[in-house]
Design an enzyme around this catalytic site. Structure first.
Site, mmCIF file in Angstrom:
data_model
loop_
_atom_site.group_PDB
_atom_site.id
_atom_site.type_symbol
_atom_site.label_atom_id
_atom_site.label_comp_id
_atom_site.label_asym_id
_atom_site.label_seq_id
_atom_site.Cartn_x
_atom_site.Cartn_y
_atom_site.Cartn_z
ATOM 1 N N GLY A 13 1.067 -0.821 0.432
ATOM 2 C CA GLY A 13 0.451 -0.040 -0.043
ATOM 3 C C GLY A 13 1.001 1.705 0.034
ATOM 4 O O GLY A 13 1.909 1.493 -0.748
ATOM 5 N N GLU A 14 0.404 2.322 0.745
ATOM 6 C CA GLU A 14 1.077 3.444 0.660
ATOM 7 C C GLU A 14 1.560 4.650 -0.677
ATOM 8 O O GLU A 14 1.344 5.783 -0.305
ATOM 9 C CB GLU A 14 2.553 3.707 1.538
ATOM 10 C CG GLU A 14 2.570 2.548 2.019
ATOM 11 C CD GLU A 14 4.154 3.000 2.982
ATOM 12 O OE1 GLU A 14 4.869 3.452 2.474
ATOM 13 O OE2 GLU A 14 4.024 1.905 4.134
ATOM 14 N N GLY A 15 0.981 3.624 -1.701
ATOM 15 C CA GLY A 15 1.464 3.771 -3.157
ATOM 16 C C GLY A 15 2.456 3.688 -3.867
ATOM 17 O O GLY A 15 2.765 3.734 -4.859
#
Length: 360
Positions: free
Chosen positions: A325-327
């Site tokens: 996640g997080e980008g």
């Protein structure tokens, strides 16, 4: 508008501004690809991506997707109380501090790719001190437990969506030409699974993954939680704000708005993993043409991501076994997107290079 008509809101205005890819620019990009100094189709998906970018921008060649910005929307989830994650809820706020200190994976990868990171507090449970790079837009202090009642009210879901639209608008106004989805929220894969189950009609067991790496008993409990939440609310996928309110997260709603905002301004939006995919389904339910502006950066190992991408009609650019996640995965794909635009813009044609083309 008639004298007695209600003025449209930000969400409605944004949806109205979203249209399909521009046919003329798409045709021009396809024609130009045929003239470049290479065998037809030899650059594979780069060619398709360049055509999409031209269609998004309504011009051929399209502008370079740079500078790019990752917006990390952070929020907490009341469903954490159901024991769906071994990580304590305070990790959300702690990771926000880590993002702001440039210590997270997305910071390192964004630095390599040349993207900027912005962190948006859309619903962290605790108070966050002011800090450079932090955008404070808290709608509420985390969602409620979706197994006991709606995660949030319809008004709160709409406010989060419109906040995402505003973040996209402001980034584009400051010069960014590619938007990248990011997220942070302990237990947000549980809400993602619920959203994907509703929007795709899949059984919760098929779209519920292991998130941070949970064991078998925790996964079984997580599937049961998603199943109970969906059964309790029976959300109507044709009413996406209601779906977000019932079983979504504040970051999902904000990401849906972020996606809509990028599409309304004809800027490509690079999707990350399962959280972004769940949000994209909500955005698509609000504005079906939004998918033309979406690029799937990678294939998350979360099963819900694969199902969501199938329904969205998107093929991921990378498959690296990521689930952070997080980008992080979307940022890794940014150089590929930039290369597609640069090839269409900068490659010589057969005529300009004096190279003989393929014989008929």
């Amino acid at each position: 508008m008639t004298a007695n008509a209600e003025p449209a809101g930000l969400l409605e205005d944004t949806i109205t501004a979203i249209g399909p890819l521009d046919d003329a620019a798409v045709a021009a990009a396809r024609d130009r690809q045929e003239t470049l100094t290479k065998p037809r189709g030899s650059l594979g998906r780069l060619e398709d991506l360049s055509v999409q970018l031209a269609g998004i921008a309504r011009q051929c060649p399209p502008p370079m997707p740079e500078p790019a910005a990752v917006a990390v929307f952070a929020a907490d989830h009341g469903v954490h109380a159901q024991g769906v994650s071994p990580w304590p809820q305070e990790v959300t706020a702690q990771m926000v501090a880590n993002f702001l200190a440039s210590g997270a994976a997305v910071n390192a990868i964004a630095a390599q790719a040349g993207a900027d990171v912005r962190v948006v507090d859309i619903g962290v449970a605790g108070d966050l001190p002011e800090a450079p790079g932090l955008v404070s837009r808290k709608v509420r202090r985390g969602t409620a437990d979706m197994t006991a009642g709606p995660a949030m009210s319809g008004d709160e879901a709409r406010r989060a969506v419109e906040t995402g639209i505003e973040i996209a608008r402001d980034l584009i106004a400051s010069g960014y030409r590619c938007l990248i989805t990011g997220d942070m929220g302990i237990a947000n894969t549980t809400a993602s699974a619920a959203l994907i189950a509703v929007f795709t009609g899949a059984d919760p067991e098929q779209v519920t993954g292991r998130g941070t790496g949970i064991d078998d008993p925790t996964w079984a409990r997580k599937v049961g939680v998603v199943r109970r939440a969906v059964a309790r609310h029976h959300p109507d996928p044709a009413a996406p704000i209601g779906v977000l309110a019932a079983v979504g997260g504040l970051e999902h709603a904000a990401l849906a708005g972020f996606i809509l905002g990028g599409a309304a301004h004809r800027v490509p939006v690079l999707l990350d993993g399962v959280i972004a995919c769940a949000a994209a389904l909500a955005a698509r339910a609000l504005a079906p043409d939004v998918t033309g502006c979406l690029i799937a950066g990678h294939l998350s190992t979360e099963p819900g991501a694969r199902r969501a991408l199938e329904v969205l009609g998107l093929r991921p650019l990378l498959d690296l076994g990521l689930r952070l996640g997080e980008g992080s995965g979307a940022v890794l794909a940014l150089p590929v997107v930039a290369a597609a635009a640069r090839v269409l813009r900068d490659m010589a044609t057969f005529d300009s290079a004096g190279v003989s083309g393929e014989k008929a």
